[in-house]
Design an enzyme around this catalytic site. Structure first.
Site, mmCIF file in Angstrom:
data_model
loop_
_atom_site.group_PDB
_atom_site.id
_atom_site.type_symbol
_atom_site.label_atom_id
_atom_site.label_comp_id
_atom_site.label_asym_id
_atom_site.label_seq_id
_atom_site.Cartn_x
_atom_site.Cartn_y
_atom_site.Cartn_z
ATOM 1 N N THR A 122 13.424 -24.318 -19.040
ATOM 2 C CA THR A 122 13.076 -23.836 -17.698
ATOM 3 C C THR A 122 13.528 -22.403 -17.394
ATOM 4 O OG1 THR A 122 15.057 -24.920 -16.835
ATOM 5 C CG2 THR A 122 12.992 -26.162 -16.712
ATOM 6 N N GLU A 165 21.127 -23.411 -32.215
ATOM 7 C CA GLU A 165 21.285 -21.988 -31.934
ATOM 8 C C GLU A 165 22.705 -21.529 -31.619
ATOM 9 O OE1 GLU A 165 17.046 -20.566 -30.261
ATOM 10 O OE2 GLU A 165 18.197 -21.690 -28.788
HETATM 11 C C1 ACM Z 1 15.621 -25.343 -28.829
HETATM 12 O O1 ACM Z 1 14.470 -25.098 -28.466
HETATM 13 N N1 ACM Z 1 16.547 -24.391 -28.861
HETATM 14 C C2 ACM Z 1 16.026 -26.673 -29.248
#
Ligand code: ACM
Ligand code: ZN
Length: 749
Positions: A464, A322
């Site tokens: 989290t 991301e």
């Molecule tokens: C992720 O859930 N961004 C690896």
């Protein structure tokens, strides 16, 4: 549960020399509560009663000695080899991954491991048996080995810091259930948790924040404060704490894999070292490091060097997921790098960095592991891929000859709700029930048996954002990790959810006894079937908790001890009902929320639907063309497969087949901003007799604020006294690409 008591009783009778029938003993065998389920169990007739004190052979693994102590079983070491009543040994001829053979017979207990790891796994099995049967062990031979080498759990300690004591407890439970990789997500935009000697500002300036609430922090703040600031929230680990975690894990046979994120998810970094960003300063939207500057590589090599000194793991996880890629295009350093290296786009620029970091890791004798975005722009030559955006990344990587760990968001994301969200603590909006985790098979059918060899295993991830502390983390992890345990250990062919569920119901109280804050199996699953010939819906209920009594009403009122008891026969309705179901223990309702589920066998069910212009987004099809008139209502969870999603406006026409009297049309929409789901700006209903000329019967503007980050449900309701054959519903979605609107049903009465 009753059964347990009775098997105790048999054991006692046998120890006293009382005759027990074979059928009673067969009954015993059915109650074996082991998780994960072993490859093979052969039951004998008889019970071996451990003497007190129990003599232990010299080869007894410390794990067993400590386990016996925890179970208050009186044991003493015996100097003479193989004279112990629990004899442990290693026999490399025993075949299979982490294989062991555990035999209980009249001469005592023999545990043979094919390796040290096998002996450890056999010890965990024996400890589970001792927990279940006490010192009176039924005769049996268990032959067992692991399906996958990699059986992992990831914990994000950046969004909310988790103290090392919590991790030590987690490791104990992981080991009990034969999970053997702890992936420690140490750094991210929520705070830097790894102590660096060379870059001390990381923990001084980027490990504490004033804002605890994730939505507020992430949407409005993203700022950190100095370590000593009064009231600051956060933390980091000392090197000693990390050493303690690693040493405890090693003793349990668990490898700790550290993750240092790059090039994205690095917001917190710029609070300490702003020069690593493209703009040379902290900005709200800076989340990727600058790949143009050499200082970026010096920084990560220095950090990784400290990581490598501490962590013995062969794998080092470098993140890779991301990256926002929003500043590289306008950064002179990044642009120069691209020109010099002949990189054509942001993906290749990212890949340049990952490959260079891989070379560094390989030079230190380590291997690179990264999220599946590391495939973009070309995969580093020896990288292993963690496939999280579904299985596609893993499939591509395995076909290209790379090793893969499966961790798809669809099945093993434990930050998602484990039951319908009402009454649950806030979670990321997805839906990962215990059953869903259990249903996962890490070997995709799209791959050949040869390619399957690259699937090293699977991992569950706990992010989290909404997991505030250690207790809450345990609630999200357990018992879903027990489902994962069986997914990655037990042979696929012999796995069965109903069989597993019975055993989980035994293990939940055991976890509670050990002080784990386990989710107490509180889901009542509502399964609805539509019968279009009889024009009725039938609803089937099932409970995760066993044994259990479900009582229900169909008029929206709270069930009481005298309400209808659900006995397995479907609840049938040809009309509109608001079902409320709740778990009871006799006359007492359990302290668990009831489920509410509305069904309408309404006038549009099964009728023809035409999408004017756009259809649904491929990620959220629900039931496809008929989804909006299939009678299936969404639950409060956006990923339950019943909500249809659109990145365009919604414009549909329902043909009722003939001119029909209409009293009411309504549709419910959802807002779940953290998942880019918004309310439509407005919803309009139009009617027509001929399907050509439509007249509007009203347009309603949403009452929901765009600023609301918690999930919101809004029903757009159009009471009327009209006659028409065609109903057209339009819902506005004026936002840019990637912003969704979601609805579950257009109800017509
Ligand atoms: C992720 O859930 N961004 C690896
Ligand atoms: Zn740059």
């Amino acid at each position: 549960m009753n059964f347990l008591r009775s098997s105790w009783c048999f054991a006692l009778l046998i120890c006293l020399g009382v005759w027990v029938t074979p059928s009673q003993l067969r009954a015993c065998s059915d109650s074996l509560q082991l998780i994960p389920r072993p490859v093979s169990v052969q039951r004998g007739t008889g019970v071996y009663c451990l003497p007190s004190p129990l003599r232990l052979g010299v080869d007894t693994p410390p794990l067993l000695t400590e386990g016996l102590k925890r179970l208050s079983i009186n044991a003493a070491p015996s100097m003479r080899r193989s004279r112990g009543r629990i004899a442990c040994s290693i026999d490399p001829k025993l075949r299979g991954r982490e294989a062991y053979r555990l035999s209980i017979g009249e001469r005592g207990v023999s545990l043979i491991g094919g390796s040290k790891d096998g002996l450890r796994q056999g010890t965990q099995t024996l400890l589970q048996l001792l927990e279940q049967y006490g010192t009176k062990l039924p005769y049996m031979t268990i032959t067992d080995s692991a399906r996958f080498a990699y059986r992992g759990v990831m914990l994000d300690v950046s969004r909310h810091f988790m103290p090392s004591e919590m991790i030590l407890r987690l490791l104990d439970e992981m080991a009990r259930y034969k999970l053997n990789r702890f992936h420690w997500h140490l750094v991210d935009g929520g705070g830097w948790r790894f102590p660096s000697e060379k870059y001390p500002l990381l923990t001084k300036k980027a490990a504490y924040r004033m804002e605890k609430d994730w939505d507020t922090f992430w949407q409005k703040d993203r700022k950190f404060v100095d370590e000593q600031t009064p009231g600051a929230y956060g933390g980091y680990y000392t090197k000693d704490e990390i050493r303690r975690v690693i040493s405890h894990a090693t003793k349990l046979g668990i490898t700790v894999i550290p993750e240092i994120e790059l090039p994205g998810h690095s917001n917190e970094l710029f609070f300490a070292y702003p020069e690593l960003s493209c703009k040379g300063k902290w900005t709200f939207d800076a989340s990727d490091v600058c790949i143009g500057k050499e200082s970026t590589f010096r920084f990560f090599e220095d950090i990784l060097s400290e990581v490598i000194q501490l962590f013995p793991s062969k794998y080092i996880h470098i993140g890779g997921d991301e990256a926002a890629m929003n500043h590289w295009g306008s950064c002179t350093d990044c642009q120069r790098r691209m020109k010099e290296e002949g990189l054509k786009d942001n993906h290749e620029l990212q890949s340049y960095m990952i490959k260079r970091i891989e070379r560094y890791l390989l030079s230190k004798g380590r291997k690179l592991l990264g999220w599946d975005e590391i495939l973009m722009g070309g995969l580093a030559p020896e990288a292993t891929v963690m496939s999280w955006r579904g299985e596609e990344g893993g499939i591509t990587a395995a076909r290209a000859g790379h090793d893969v760990i499966m961790t798809p968001g669809s099945h093993v994301y434990l930050d998602f709700y484990q039951r319908e969200s009402e009454g649950e603590p806030r979670a990321n909006g997805g839906f990962t029930t215990l059953e869903k985790v259990y249903s996962y098979n890490p070997e995709p059918t799209a791959l050949t048996p040869e390619e399957h060899k690259h699937i090293l295993g699977a991992q569950a991830n706990l992010w989290t954002e909404y997991v505030l502390d250690a207790r809450h983390a345990e609630y999200m992890l357990f018992p879903r990790l027990l489902a994962l345990s069986e997914v990655v250990w037990s042979p696929q062919a012999t796995r069965s959810y109903s069989d597993f569920l019975a055993r989980v119901n035994y293990h939940v109280p055991r976890l509670q006894e050990r002080g784990i804050n386990v989710y107490p199996l509180r889901r009542i699953a509502v399964d609805m079937q539509l019968d279009s010939t009889r024009r009725e819906v039938s609803i089937h209920l099932s409970s995760e908790r066993q044994p259990s009594e479900i009582r229900y009403t169909t008029d929206g009122t709270e069930p009481t001890a005298t309400s209808q008891l659900y006995l397995g026969k479907p609840i049938v309705s040809a009309d509109s009902i608001l079902l409320v179901a709740r778990l009871f223990d006799g006359a007492k309702p359990l302290d668990l929320p009831s489920v509410r589920y509305r069904t309408d066998y309404h006038k549009a069910i099964g009728k023809k639907v035409t999408y004017n212009g756009h259809t649904w987004n491929e990620k959220y099809p629900a039931g496809g063309t008929q989804a909006l008139v299939d009678g299936l209502r969404g639950t409060p969870t956006y990923l339950d497969g019943k909500w249809q999603g659109y990145t365009t406006p919604l414009d549909v026409t329902i043909d009722l087949g003939e001119v029909t009297e209409l009293k009411h049309v309504f549709a419910r929409f959802m807002q779940e901003r953290m998942q880019w789901v918004y309310m439509p700006g407005d919803v309009e209903v139009l009617l027509s007799e001929d399907g050509e000329t439509f007249r509007s019967v009203g347009k309603q503007v949403t009452r929901t604020s765009e600023e609301e980050y918690k999930p919101v449900f809004e029903t757009f309701s159009f009471p009327m006294k009209e006659r028409a054959r065609y109903i057209r519903l339009k819902a506005a979605n004026a936002r840019s690409a990637g912003h969704f609107i979601f609805t579950d049903e257009i109800v017509v009465w």
